[in-house]
Write a protein that holds these residues in place. Structure first.
Motif, short mmCIF file in Angstrom:
data_model
loop_
_atom_site.label_atom_id
_atom_site.label_comp_id
_atom_site.label_asym_id
_atom_site.label_seq_id
_atom_site.Cartn_x
_atom_site.Cartn_y
_atom_site.Cartn_z
N ASP A 14 -8.66 5.00 -5.89
CA ASP A 14 -7.49 5.61 -6.55
C ASP A 14 -7.24 4.95 -7.91
O ASP A 14 -7.06 5.63 -8.92
N THR A 44 -7.39 2.41 -2.10
CA THR A 44 -6.64 1.95 -3.28
C THR A 44 -7.59 1.70 -4.45
O THR A 44 -7.28 2.06 -5.60
N TRP A 100 2.56 1.72 -3.40
CA TRP A 100 1.65 2.23 -4.41
C TRP A 100 1.37 3.73 -4.17
O TRP A 100 1.36 4.54 -5.11
N GLY A 101 1.17 4.10 -2.91
CA GLY A 101 0.90 5.50 -2.58
C GLY A 101 2.04 6.40 -3.04
O GLY A 101 1.82 7.47 -3.63
N TRP A 141 0.83 -1.20 0.00
CA TRP A 141 0.00 0.00 0.00
C TRP A 141 0.88 1.27 0.00
O TRP A 141 0.63 2.20 -0.76
N HIS A 189 2.19 6.53 -6.97
CA HIS A 189 1.17 7.34 -7.62
C HIS A 189 1.32 8.83 -7.30
O HIS A 189 1.24 9.67 -8.18
#
Ligand code: FES
Length: 276
Positions: free
Chosen positions: A258, A255, A48-49, A45, A52
């Motif tokens: 997003d 997620t 990915w944060g 997580w 992005h």
């Protein structure tokens, strides 16, 4: 009939000392599963944060006839580089700041809120720090100082992070409501359902916070004299029992929203529309 035993009683360890067991743990179940999935889930997580918000900065918002979708990872969008329609709270972060997230007003506080959360603390102390990795499994470290010194004493900031998280949840609520109005008035699509579902889960996670529970029902000597607070405390307490689950569910809904907004703005597919 009476029975007697000639065997001597086993020697007892001195009070406070660990029993003389050579095995690292007597647990035979798969106690390591939870630390493993925690490390994998949280790391994925976070990764990915970062990817992005720092490296894929073009796909975070899409507007059309009857919809206005902004991903929570970029909300409120306060960078000069934000698309004007997405920047409803002003832009004051220069686009030239390279690694600063567009949502500078919310992401640092949300991170602080989750990092200092009682559940996440338990989760990452166990899984990343192995302190201890599970019940009845020895600590991975020789010494233990708890949260009595820097930096872990900063965990006491949690209640202030909670206040900030409430403000951020209000912004997310605005985004969810706003998502129904696009360039051509009101509309309703799958994106709206995802944004609203996410914000409901975010509120459930936020109000189930231990600090919130204390704020509502703590320091009261007589619940009977505060019936409304008692009722609210009861609701929050019931939610609080699911705080761990809500912590994970919200990582998932954040997620999902997003990725959905990213996919729409990258034109991989179109929003599923039910009205307008
Ligand atoms: S958010 Fe988890 S305890 Fe406050």
């Amino acid at each position: 009939m009476s029975t007697t035993s000639a065997q001597p009683a086993p020697a007892r360890a001195p009070i406070g000392a660990r029993a003389a067991i050579s095995a690292k743990t007597l647990r035979t179940d798969r106690w390591w599963i939870e630390p493993v999935y925690t490390v994998v889930g949280l790391s994925a997580w976070l990764l990915w944060g970062i990817i992005h918000t720092v490296f894929i900065r073009n796909y975070y918002f899409i507007e059309g006839s009857g919809f206005h979708y902004l991903t929570p990872f970029f909300s409120p969008c306060v960078s000069n580089a934000c698309v004007p329609a997405a920047a409803e709270f002003g832009t004051f972060v220069p686009a030239s700041w390279p690694l600063v997230p567009f949502a500078l007003l919310s992401l640092p506080f949300l991170l602080l809120f989750r990092l200092t959360c009682y559940y996440y603390r338990r989760a990452y102390y166990r899984s990343y720090w192995l302190s201890p990795p599970a019940c009845a499994v020895p600590d991975g470290h020789k010494t233990y100082t708890g949260e009595t010194r820097f930096p872990l004493i900063m965990q006491n900031l949690h209640r202030y992070a909670f206040y900030m998280a409430v403000l951020v949840s209000l912004v997310n609520t605005w985004d969810a409501v706003r998502s129904f109005w696009g360039t051509d008035g009101f509309g309703f699509g799958l994106g709206n359902i995802l944004l609203v579902g996410n914000v409901v889960m975010l509120w459930a996670y936020t109000v189930s916070c231990h600090s919130c529970r204390h704020l509502i029902g703590g320091r009261l000597k007589h619940f009977s004299r505060h019936p409304l607070r008692y009722k609210a405390w009861g609701v929050v307490s019931r939610l609080n029992a699911y705080h761990k689950q809500l912590a994970w569910i919200t990582l998932g809904t954040l997620t999902l929203v997003d990725l959905y907004v990213l996919a729409l703005s990258a034109h991989w597919f179109s929003d599923l529309r039910f009205f307008n």
